[in-house]
Design an enzyme around this catalytic site. Structure first.
Site, PDB file in Angstrom:
ATOM      1  N   ASP A  23       0.831  -1.211   0.000  1.00  0.00           N
ATOM      2  CA  ASP A  23       0.000   0.000   0.000  1.00  0.00           C
ATOM      3  C   ASP A  23       0.867   1.264   0.000  1.00  0.00           C
ATOM      4  OD1 ASP A  23      -2.396   1.374  -0.026  1.00  0.00           O
ATOM      5  OD2 ASP A  23      -2.611   1.366   2.154  1.00  0.00           O
ATOM      6  N   GLY A  26      -0.182   5.539  -4.329  1.00  0.00           N
ATOM      7  CA  GLY A  26      -0.813   6.806  -4.700  1.00  0.00           C
ATOM      8  C   GLY A  26      -0.199   7.967  -3.927  1.00  0.00           C
ATOM      9  N   TRP A  28       2.738   8.031  -2.521  1.00  0.00           N
ATOM     10  CA  TRP A  28       4.132   8.206  -2.972  1.00  0.00           C
ATOM     11  C   TRP A  28       4.152   9.116  -4.199  1.00  0.00           C
ATOM     12  CZ3 TRP A  28       6.680   7.168  -7.552  1.00  0.00           C
ATOM     13  CH2 TRP A  28       8.084   7.213  -7.508  1.00  0.00           C
ATOM     14  N   HIS A  40       2.078   3.373  -8.984  1.00  0.00           N
ATOM     15  CA  HIS A  40       1.887   1.937  -9.231  1.00  0.00           C
ATOM     16  C   HIS A  40       3.070   1.395 -10.038  1.00  0.00           C
ATOM     17  CE1 HIS A  40      -1.994   2.308  -7.482  1.00  0.00           C
ATOM     18  NE2 HIS A  40      -2.568   2.929  -8.491  1.00  0.00           N
ATOM     19  N   SER A  68      -7.495  -5.391  -4.904  1.00  0.00           N
ATOM     20  CA  SER A  68      -8.557  -6.006  -4.097  1.00  0.00           C
ATOM     21  C   SER A  68      -9.899  -5.981  -4.834  1.00  0.00           C
ATOM     22  CB  SER A  68      -8.698  -5.261  -2.759  1.00  0.00           C
ATOM     23  OG  SER A  68      -9.332  -4.015  -2.949  1.00  0.00           O
ATOM     24  N   GLU A  70     -12.400  -4.620  -3.780  1.00  0.00           N
ATOM     25  CA  GLU A  70     -12.918  -3.247  -3.591  1.00  0.00           C
ATOM     26  C   GLU A  70     -12.224  -2.244  -4.529  1.00  0.00           C
ATOM     27  OE1 GLU A  70     -12.169  -5.373  -1.033  1.00  0.00           O
ATOM     28  OE2 GLU A  70     -14.310  -5.732  -0.712  1.00  0.00           O
ATOM     29  N   TRP A  72     -11.906  -2.348  -7.556  1.00  0.00           N
ATOM     30  CA  TRP A  72     -12.679  -2.157  -8.804  1.00  0.00           C
ATOM     31  C   TRP A  72     -13.459  -0.846  -8.768  1.00  0.00           C
ATOM     32  CZ3 TRP A  72     -11.503  -4.664 -12.985  1.00  0.00           C
ATOM     33  CH2 TRP A  72     -11.094  -5.996 -12.942  1.00  0.00           C
ATOM     34  N   ARG A  74     -12.408   2.016  -7.923  1.00  0.00           N
ATOM     35  CA  ARG A  74     -11.580   3.200  -8.207  1.00  0.00           C
ATOM     36  C   ARG A  74     -11.943   3.788  -9.579  1.00  0.00           C
ATOM     37  NH1 ARG A  74      -5.616   2.561  -5.515  1.00  0.00           N
ATOM     38  NH2 ARG A  74      -6.409   2.009  -3.451  1.00  0.00           N
ATOM     39  N   LEU A 134      10.953 -20.402  -4.683  1.00  0.00           N
ATOM     40  CA  LEU A 134       9.900 -19.598  -4.043  1.00  0.00           C
ATOM     41  C   LEU A 134       8.563 -19.740  -4.775  1.00  0.00           C
ATOM     42  CD1 LEU A 134       9.220 -17.210  -1.994  1.00  0.00           C
ATOM     43  CD2 LEU A 134       9.621 -15.698  -3.957  1.00  0.00           C
ATOM     44  N   ARG A 191       2.277  -4.867   6.101  1.00  0.00           N
ATOM     45  CA  ARG A 191       1.514  -3.853   5.366  1.00  0.00           C
ATOM     46  C   ARG A 191       2.332  -2.570   5.339  1.00  0.00           C
ATOM     47  NH1 ARG A 191      -4.731  -2.382   4.719  1.00  0.00           N
ATOM     48  NH2 ARG A 191      -4.434  -0.570   3.386  1.00  0.00           N
ATOM     49  N   ARG A 197      -4.645  -1.984   8.966  1.00  0.00           N
ATOM     50  CA  ARG A 197      -5.883  -2.738   8.776  1.00  0.00           C
ATOM     51  C   ARG A 197      -5.646  -3.840   7.751  1.00  0.00           C
ATOM     52  NH1 ARG A 197      -7.810   2.769   7.006  1.00  0.00           N
ATOM     53  NH2 ARG A 197      -7.340   2.956   4.805  1.00  0.00           N
TER      54      ARG A 197
HETATM   55  C1  IPE Z   1      -5.418  -2.668  -0.020  1.00  0.00           C
HETATM   56  O1  IPE Z   1      -5.090  -1.330  -0.213  1.00  0.00           O
HETATM   57  C2  IPE Z   1      -5.408  -3.408  -1.308  1.00  0.00           C
HETATM   58  C3  IPE Z   1      -4.105  -3.560  -1.948  1.00  0.00           C
HETATM   59  C4  IPE Z   1      -2.949  -3.163  -1.504  1.00  0.00           C
HETATM   60  C5  IPE Z   1      -4.143  -4.241  -3.216  1.00  0.00           C
HETATM   61  P1  IPE Z   1      -6.211  -0.203  -0.310  1.00  0.00           P
HETATM   62  O2  IPE Z   1      -5.501   1.083  -0.479  1.00  0.00           O
HETATM   63  O3  IPE Z   1      -7.207  -0.562  -1.340  1.00  0.00           O
HETATM   64  O4  IPE Z   1      -6.881  -0.309   1.129  1.00  0.00           O
HETATM   65  P2  IPE Z   1      -7.825   0.735   1.879  1.00  0.00           P
HETATM   66  O5  IPE Z   1      -8.881   1.151   0.917  1.00  0.00           O
HETATM   67  O6  IPE Z   1      -6.977   1.894   2.280  1.00  0.00           O
HETATM   68  O7  IPE Z   1      -8.327  -0.022   3.067  1.00  0.00           O
HETATM   69  C1  IPE Z   2      -1.747   0.238  -3.293  1.00  0.00           C
HETATM   70  O1  IPE Z   2      -1.497   1.605  -3.303  1.00  0.00           O
HETATM   71  C2  IPE Z   2      -2.034  -0.296  -4.687  1.00  0.00           C
HETATM   72  C3  IPE Z   2      -3.414  -0.705  -4.886  1.00  0.00           C
HETATM   73  C4  IPE Z   2      -4.350  -0.702  -3.984  1.00  0.00           C
HETATM   74  C5  IPE Z   2      -3.784  -1.141  -6.209  1.00  0.00           C
HETATM   75  P1  IPE Z   2      -2.677   2.670  -3.288  1.00  0.00           P
HETATM   76  O2  IPE Z   2      -3.053   2.971  -4.702  1.00  0.00           O
HETATM   77  O3  IPE Z   2      -3.779   2.245  -2.411  1.00  0.00           O
HETATM   78  O4  IPE Z   2      -1.937   3.918  -2.663  1.00  0.00           O
HETATM   79  P2  IPE Z   2      -2.531   4.945  -1.599  1.00  0.00           P
HETATM   80  O5  IPE Z   2      -2.994   4.154  -0.423  1.00  0.00           O
HETATM   81  O6  IPE Z   2      -3.644   5.686  -2.273  1.00  0.00           O
HETATM   82  O7  IPE Z   2      -1.351   5.819  -1.272  1.00  0.00           O
HETATM   83 MG    MG Z   3      -4.122   2.456  -0.424  1.00  0.00          MG
END
Ligand code: IPE
Ligand code: IPE
Ligand code: MG
Length: 252
Positions: A23, A26, A28, A40, A68, A70, A72, A74, A134, A191, A197
């Protein structure tokens, strides 16, 4: 103590299975005044370092949460860019993974993915199927609740077909139908990105994982951070409900 799924190394007990919620891409990118997709893209380098480090340290299974169920929700543009990035990353990385004896598999609702990505996934799985190093498991379109519902359906179907008795449903039988199947549960969950979480990751399988959170954003995460997490893990006594004294005596 040595847990059933850990082994010794110079640095202590190495987790057999490490799961990572990657995580912070975005944030970064925003911090560098770049678009989210640049974050990404930058994250692919971290995947490379972590796969290499995990192999070298003797980790057997590495499960990466890439997208995830969820996610989808975005913006369409971000989802499309991510899907294209997965295709590109597989195109570029699979030969190297294969050379390094890494076996790659995928979990999640893969039938929802575009055909181009599904093809790359099948090719990667087929090419690396015989590898003995691995085991890299990539979760795309994965949700822990979805996984449990799907497994419940599979088990219910076996019962309806007469292949399984209701009394025979136990944890082992149920887990067999989950996405990770007979893969041992993750011993350590990492994480990145500062949130503490689970975000609907492996809800069933993480029941007894040690949890390690870091503020480091995924594109900045490297082998040094991975080693910090392994060091944290090596200092843990895994009690699985027993007392500390019991664990010292029987090493359960
Ligand atoms: C969790 O990150 C899913 C992945 C890293 C693929 P999210 O950025 O989607 O999690 P929330 O929305 O902050 O809980
Ligand atoms: C994790 O980074 C990648 C995915 C969930 C696909 P995020 O895109 O959630 O990055 P933040 O949390 O917005 O910084
Ligand atoms: Mg995130």
């Amino acid at each position: 103590m040595t847990s059933p799924s850990a082994k010794s190394s110079a640095t202590g007990n190495v987790p057999r299975h490490v799961a990572i919620i990657m995580d912070g891409n975005g944030r970064w990118a925003s911090g560098k005044s770049k678009p989210r997709h640049a974050g990404h893209r930058a994250g692919v380098k971290s995947v490379r370092s972590v796969v290499e480090a995990a192999s070298q340290r003797g980790v057997e299974y590495l499960t990466l949460f890439a997208f995830s169920s969820e996610n989808w929700a975005r913006p369409e543009e971000e989802v499309n860019r991510l899907m294209r990035l997965f295709v590109d990353a597989l195109r570029r990385e699979v030969d190297e993974l294969h050379r390094n004896n890494v076996k790659v598999t995928f979990i999640g609702a893969l039938d929802r993915l575009q055909p181009a990505l599904r093809d790359k996934i099948s090719q990667a799985e087929e090419k690396t199927a015989g590898n003995t190093g691995l085991q890299l498991i990539v979760a795309i379109g994965y949700g822990g609740r979805w996984d449990i519902i799907e497994a419940s359906r599979a088990v219910a179907k076996k019962v309806a077909d007469g292949a399984l008795q209701v009394d025979e449903i136990d944890e082992t039988e149920f887990a067999r139908s989950l996405q990770l199947g007979t893969t041992p549960d993750p011993d350590l969950l990492i994480r990145t990105g500062g949130e503490q979480r689970i975000s609907n990751f492996l809800l069933w399988n993480l029941a007894y994982a040690e949890l390690w959170f870091t503020d480091v954003l995924w594109p900045e995460f490297d082998a040094k951070h991975f080693d910090e997490a392994l060091l944290f893990y090596s200092g843990k006594q895994r009690r699985y409900g027993h007392t500390g004294d019991q664990v010292k005596v029987v090493g359960c």
